[in-house]
Design an enzyme around this catalytic site. Structure first.
Site, PDB file in Angstrom:
ATOM      1  N   GLU A 257       0.883  -1.172   0.000  1.00 37.01           N
ATOM      2  CA  GLU A 257       0.000   0.000   0.000  1.00 37.01           C
ATOM      3  C   GLU A 257       0.912   1.210   0.000  1.00 37.01           C
ATOM      4  OE1 GLU A 257      -3.243  -0.250  -0.135  1.00 37.01           O
ATOM      5  OE2 GLU A 257      -3.526  -2.355   0.356  1.00 37.01           O
ATOM      6  N   CYS A 296      -3.448   8.284   3.650  1.00 34.75           N
ATOM      7  CA  CYS A 296      -3.069   7.839   2.308  1.00 34.75           C
ATOM      8  C   CYS A 296      -4.228   8.012   1.341  1.00 34.75           C
ATOM      9  CB  CYS A 296      -2.642   6.383   2.364  1.00 34.75           C
ATOM     10  SG  CYS A 296      -3.860   5.355   3.184  1.00 34.75           S
TER      11      CYS A 296
HETATM   12  P1  NAP Z   1       8.372   4.907   4.673  1.00 33.41           P
HETATM   13  O1  NAP Z   1       9.532   5.789   4.943  1.00 33.41           O
HETATM   14  O2  NAP Z   1       8.388   4.074   3.466  1.00 33.41           O
HETATM   15  O3  NAP Z   1       8.206   4.013   5.993  1.00 33.41           O
HETATM   16  C1  NAP Z   1       7.210   3.038   6.102  1.00 33.41           C
HETATM   17  C2  NAP Z   1       7.719   1.889   6.951  1.00 33.41           C
HETATM   18  O4  NAP Z   1       8.798   1.229   6.294  1.00 33.41           O
HETATM   19  C3  NAP Z   1       8.259   2.317   8.309  1.00 33.41           C
HETATM   20  O5  NAP Z   1       7.897   1.346   9.258  1.00 33.41           O
HETATM   21  C4  NAP Z   1       9.759   2.320   8.079  1.00 33.41           C
HETATM   22  O6  NAP Z   1      10.496   2.163   9.277  1.00 33.41           O
HETATM   23  C5  NAP Z   1       9.911   1.112   7.188  1.00 33.41           C
HETATM   24  N1  NAP Z   1      11.127   1.084   6.389  1.00 33.41           N
HETATM   25  C6  NAP Z   1      11.959   2.103   6.068  1.00 33.41           C
HETATM   26  N2  NAP Z   1      12.965   1.646   5.284  1.00 33.41           N
HETATM   27  C7  NAP Z   1      12.769   0.322   5.124  1.00 33.41           C
HETATM   28  C8  NAP Z   1      13.473  -0.711   4.420  1.00 33.41           C
HETATM   29  N3  NAP Z   1      14.558  -0.451   3.712  1.00 33.41           N
HETATM   30  N4  NAP Z   1      12.996  -1.968   4.480  1.00 33.41           N
HETATM   31  C9  NAP Z   1      11.880  -2.252   5.167  1.00 33.41           C
HETATM   32  N5  NAP Z   1      11.173  -1.316   5.852  1.00 33.41           N
HETATM   33  C10 NAP Z   1      11.600  -0.040   5.821  1.00 33.41           C
HETATM   34  O7  NAP Z   1       7.032   5.710   4.581  1.00 33.41           O
HETATM   35  P2  NAP Z   1       6.588   6.955   5.476  1.00 33.41           P
HETATM   36  O8  NAP Z   1       7.210   8.159   4.873  1.00 33.41           O
HETATM   37  O9  NAP Z   1       6.774   6.656   6.901  1.00 33.41           O
HETATM   38  O10 NAP Z   1       5.018   6.940   5.207  1.00 33.41           O
HETATM   39  C11 NAP Z   1       4.364   7.865   4.414  1.00 33.41           C
HETATM   40  C12 NAP Z   1       3.957   7.247   3.101  1.00 33.41           C
HETATM   41  O11 NAP Z   1       3.127   6.131   3.332  1.00 33.41           O
HETATM   42  C13 NAP Z   1       3.152   8.183   2.253  1.00 33.41           C
HETATM   43  O12 NAP Z   1       3.675   8.211   0.949  1.00 33.41           O
HETATM   44  C14 NAP Z   1       1.756   7.589   2.222  1.00 33.41           C
HETATM   45  O13 NAP Z   1       1.042   7.791   1.035  1.00 33.41           O
HETATM   46  C15 NAP Z   1       2.014   6.154   2.446  1.00 33.41           C
HETATM   47  N6  NAP Z   1       0.868   5.538   3.090  1.00 33.41           N
HETATM   48  C16 NAP Z   1       0.100   4.679   2.375  1.00 33.41           C
HETATM   49  C17 NAP Z   1      -0.993   4.077   2.960  1.00 33.41           C
HETATM   50  C18 NAP Z   1      -1.851   3.105   2.211  1.00 33.41           C
HETATM   51  O14 NAP Z   1      -2.640   2.415   2.833  1.00 33.41           O
HETATM   52  N7  NAP Z   1      -1.746   3.016   0.903  1.00 33.41           N
HETATM   53  C19 NAP Z   1      -1.295   4.356   4.287  1.00 33.41           C
HETATM   54  C20 NAP Z   1      -0.507   5.242   4.981  1.00 33.41           C
HETATM   55  C21 NAP Z   1       0.588   5.823   4.371  1.00 33.41           C
HETATM   56  P3  NAP Z   1      11.095   3.468  10.032  1.00 33.41           P
HETATM   57  O15 NAP Z   1       9.941   4.306  10.407  1.00 33.41           O
HETATM   58  O16 NAP Z   1      11.809   2.892  11.184  1.00 33.41           O
HETATM   59  O17 NAP Z   1      11.989   4.135   9.026  1.00 33.41           O
END
Ligand code: NAP
Length: 525
Positions: A257, A296
């Site tokens: 997602e 999101c």
């Molecule tokens: P993110 O940086 O991708 O982080 C999401 C998760 O992934 C966090 O738990 C993060 O841990 C972890 N993570 C980071 N690097 C990783 C790696 N290399 N391997 C595995 N896991 C890793 O996203 P964000 O900036 O926190 O979230 C915002 C984004 O999420 C927005 O773009 C939004 O659109 C999207 N979103 C989508 C939905 C949906 O249902 N489609 C819902 C909510 C949000 P850490 O926090 O420890 O870095």
């Protein structure tokens, strides 16, 4: 230094090494708690979840596992007030916005408990009809779905620390699959606290629910072929997960997602002054401001007939100008903080990038903050942009600003609206506003291939529709293309991700035992 939160792995609480990563109050800037998983043995933890948690869950029937979900609901309800305190401190959200996360989680769990009870006392699910493979029907094929014997790893985003855990855990646990949750670091406290309460209540078998807070490093390497990963977050992290060895070489099943440029569309019959026009204005303002636009599913692009562009811009801007922003501890505040100062910087940078190509119809960047220090707080007012000049609008279809920011776009006719919406390359949700029900149905079908959900708002559902951005457990959540290509929820459809489908080819005497009507089915372990 603040408290270092323990992780629940291999059936016990374990504290990571080192000082840990601090979590902050995004309004006051104060340190709250710290998280670390440094030095912990994830391989052993995953093996324990599979061997102990998985086996114990699979020994139960769907109805018994539904009973576990009901038990979790009771625990979360009993501790609800504390969750609101944690959300206020760590997410900087108003009580109403915290409820979207916390009560949304409880509601979703409750739904799966009810649906699970209806599945009854079996350990596997029948799938489709039995079909003959031999001319006389003596040899047949029948499909079954059985719980995967791996674990479910959830990697979640910062914006829904409660709902993000339980909307995934409910169908996984109901399926008989143990859960390992990795919350986003910035807001991990609420997830950890909820897991701690559920573990303390002794509802679940050992190994059925684990939580690992802090760095994501090394999270994917110990995954095995029957494990599944459900990820919510950025497109960039999604692509790192998709290309990880465990996924590429071991075929670990992955649901993504990711980000999404969701649309609201005013159909041509809904001119200014009509009820449908007012419904669009109300919904856009709600979507831009609920959880400070950190959903999101929030509306990012608003499409209106070119003749309505000026009126729509004025009406939305007028409502946005009344939104009070700042410290959610002050009852006059409608919109609290972004999740962190880092997010605040990212929203400001993204808004600045959009502003270079769009007009500013309402500028929230300099909005005065209530009871909050602008040099510290991750608070920002809502900004409405307008991309009346078509050639400049490309960036609007490509840049997701994860905050209270949306762009108004004019369209010339239905095919132009559809073409512009498709420039988002696949989204979670589009909403339509019209009084023309026949046109609404046609438009919904035209948008269905590029959206996981189409939300149609006509005047007769004005008071009862569930909201553009609200994810209801009854409906699919996910979207094609840029939105990640995933599918979650949608009632019992969600169980499919946690089951393996297999065809059993056998004599009628065997397939007859697998049609799902036998009272106790085949033991799942
Ligand atoms: P993110 O940086 O991708 O982080 C999401 C998760 O992934 C966090 O738990 C993060 O841990 C972890 N993570 C980071 N690097 C990783 C790696 N290399 N391997 C595995 N896991 C890793 O996203 P964000 O900036 O926190 O979230 C915002 C984004 O999420 C927005 O773009 C939004 O659109 C999207 N979103 C989508 C939905 C949906 O249902 N489609 C819902 C909510 C949000 P850490 O926090 O420890 O870095």
């Amino acid at each position: 230094m603040s408290e270092l939160l323990p992780n629940h792995l291999a059936g016990r609480w374990q504290t990571g090494g080192g000082p840990g990563t601090p979590l902050f109050d995004p309004v006051l800037g104060t340190e709250l708690v710290r998280v670390s998983n440094a030095g912990l043995d994830l391989e052993a933890a995953y093996a324990y979840a599979r061997d102990e948690g998985g086996a114990a869950l699979r020994a139960l029937t769907y109805a018994q596992r539904a009973g576990l979900l009901s038990g979790i609901v009771d625990v979360l309800k009993a501790n609800r007030d504390r969750y609101f305190d944690i959300a206020l401190a760590n997410s900087g959200t108003t009580r109403q916005d915290s409820a979207v996360d916390i009560d949304g989680a409880i509601f979703t769990l409750g739904q799966y408990a009810r649906w699970g009870a209806s599945l009854g006392g079996t350990h596997w699910l029948p799938d489709g009809e039995t079909v003959p493979l031999a001319k006389d029907g003596a040899f047949r094929s029948r499909h079954v779905q059985v719980p995967t014997r791996g674990l479910a790893l959830f990697i979640n985003a910062f914006n829904f620390p409660a709902w993000g855990l339980w909307e995934k855990a409910a169908p996984a646990l109901l399926s008989g699959v143990p859960v390992v949750a990795k919350p986003a670091t910035a807001t991990a406290w609420l997830t950890q606290a909820m897991v701690a309460d559920v573990i303390a209540a002794g509802i679940l078998p050992a190994g059925a629910l684990s939580v690992v807070c802090g760095s994501a490093q090394g999270l994917l390497s110990p995954l095995q072929p029957f494990d599944v990963v459900s990820f919510t977050g950025s497109a960039e992290t999604a692509s790192a997960i998709r290309s990880h060895d465990a996924v590429v070489r071991r075929s670990v099943r992955v649901n993504i997602e990711a980000d999404s440029l969701n649309s609201a569309l005013l159909l041509p019959d809904a001119q200014p002054g009509s009820e449908a026009f007012d419904l669009l204005v109300r919904e856009v303002v709600r979507e831009m401001t609920v959880k400070s636009g950190q959903k999101c599913t929030a509306i990012r692009r608003i499409f209106v007939p070119a003749s309505c562009y000026a009126a729509a811009g004025e009406a939305i801007a007028a409502k946005l100008s009344r939104i009070t922003v700042g410290n959610p501890r002050n009852e006059t505040v409608r919109m609290g903080a972004l999740a962190s100062r880092q997010q605040w910087e990212s929203v400001r940078a993204g808004t600045a990038a959009l502003r270079r190509h769009a007009d500013v119809l309402h500028d929230g960047s300099a909005a005065p903050l209530v009871d909050a220090d602008p040099a510290v707080a991750a608070c920002v007012g809502p900004t409405l942009l307008g991309a009346g000049r078509r050639e400049a609008a490309c960036i609007v279809h490509d840049t997701e600003v994860f905050g209270p920011v949306a762009t108004l776009l004019p369209y010339d006719g239905w095919s132009d609206a559809l073409a512009q919406i498709r420039l988002g390359q696949g989204s979670l949700v589009a909403s339509l506003y019209t009084a023309d029900t026949a046109r609404a149905a046609d438009a919904a079908l035209a948008l269905a291939d590029s959206h996981g959900r189409v939300h149609v708002v006509t005047p007769e559902v004005a008071a009862v529709h569930t909201g553009h951005g609200n994810v209801m457990p009854m409906s699919l959540h996910g979207g094609p293309g840029r939105a990640g290509g995933g599918e979650e929820l949608g009632g019992l459809r969600a169980l499919g991700f946690y089951h393996r489908r297999a065809a059993v080819q056998a004599a009628a005497a065997v397939t007859d035992l697998l049609d799902g009507t036998a009272p106790e089915g085949v033991p799942g372990h």
